[in-house]
Enzyme design. Structure first.
Site, PDB file in Angstrom:
ATOM      1  CB  THR A 171    -103.232  13.970 -33.773  1.00 37.97           C
ATOM      2  OG1 THR A 171    -104.585  13.500 -33.679  1.00 37.97           O
ATOM      3  CG2 THR A 171    -103.146  14.984 -34.899  1.00 37.97           C
ATOM      4  N   GLY A 199    -107.812  15.045 -33.608  1.00 40.15           N
ATOM      5  CA  GLY A 199    -107.872  15.428 -32.200  1.00 40.15           C
ATOM      6  C   GLY A 199    -107.525  14.301 -31.258  1.00 40.15           C
ATOM      7  CB  CYS A 200    -106.276  11.048 -31.886  1.00 37.90           C
ATOM      8  SG  CYS A 200    -105.795   9.468 -31.178  1.00 37.90           S
ATOM      9  N   GLY A 201    -104.614  11.622 -29.237  1.00 42.47           N
ATOM     10  CA  GLY A 201    -103.286  11.615 -28.650  1.00 42.47           C
ATOM     11  C   GLY A 201    -102.224  11.112 -29.606  1.00 42.47           C
TER      12      GLY A 201
END
Length: 208
Positions: A65, A61-63
């Site tokens: 990803t 759920g990361c920028g």
């Protein structure tokens, strides 16, 4: 409260730092470590002797990803030449990998067709950091974010608020930090999540 949470998330608790290093046994080899696969079974890194390795801590759920997509392409291009990506999900950075090992694996295969080995979720900083990551940080400390990436300024500002001395410790700063390991087990490079994956790929090519 949020600042305190992020401080623990980014730098961990009770880390043993000396300057830009983490205290580990320098006589250890990367092949001496054992990690857990997604079924909780022990996996000796000795089985990767002779391979060029890229070891990453990831999150769903990361920028950053979407890097999974290009990482899988890099893996597909070079796996037959003895290259392997070892992926360790980690939920220490703003809780961006909250799922179970199975949920994380299913997400990665569904959205990015990830085929490289994925292991059980770990911690990379603090008291419960796995020994492998203590070793990696000892061998390759933090040298700063890529200056050409627009995200670097934001990362620097965020980290400076949490710890003004963040540049001087080796802790993992965020998801998708990458360590490059030679066929002989030498940890030769560390790439922050802001590093251009073309630069990472070029470094991999040099070792194959």
């Amino acid at each position: 409260m949020l600042t305190a949470f992020l401080m623990i998330a980014v730098f961990g608790a009770n880390a043993q730092n000396t300057g830009n290093q983490i205290q580990t046994d320098n006589n250890m080899s990367i092949y001496k470590f054992t990690v857990k696969d997604q079924q909780g079974k022990d996996v000796s890194l000795e089985q990767y002797k002779g391979k060029v390795l890229l070891i990453i801590n990831s999150a769903t759920g990361c920028g950053f990803t979407p890097q999974y997509e290009e990482l899988e392409k890099i893996y597909a291009r070079y796996k037959d030449q003895g290259f392997v990506i070892l992926d360790f999900p980690c939920n220490q950075f703003a809780g961006q990998a909250p799922g179970t090992d199975e949920e994380i694996h299913n997400f990665c295969t569904l959205h990015y067709d990830v085929q490289f080995p994925q292991f059980s979720k770990i911690e990379v900083n603090g008291e419960y950091a796995i020994p492998l990551y203590k070793y990696l940080k000892d061998k390759q400390g933090f040298k700063g974010f890529d200056k050409d990436n627009k995200m670097s300024g934001r990362m620097n500002k965020m980290l400076a608020k949490i710890d003004p001395d963040y540049m001087n410790n080796a802790e993992i700063k965020w998801n998708f930090t990458k360590f490059l390991v030679t066929r002989h087990g030498e940890v030769v490079a560390r790439f922050e999540p802001t590093a251009d994956l073309k630069v990472v790929e070029a470094a991999i090519q040099e070792l194959l």
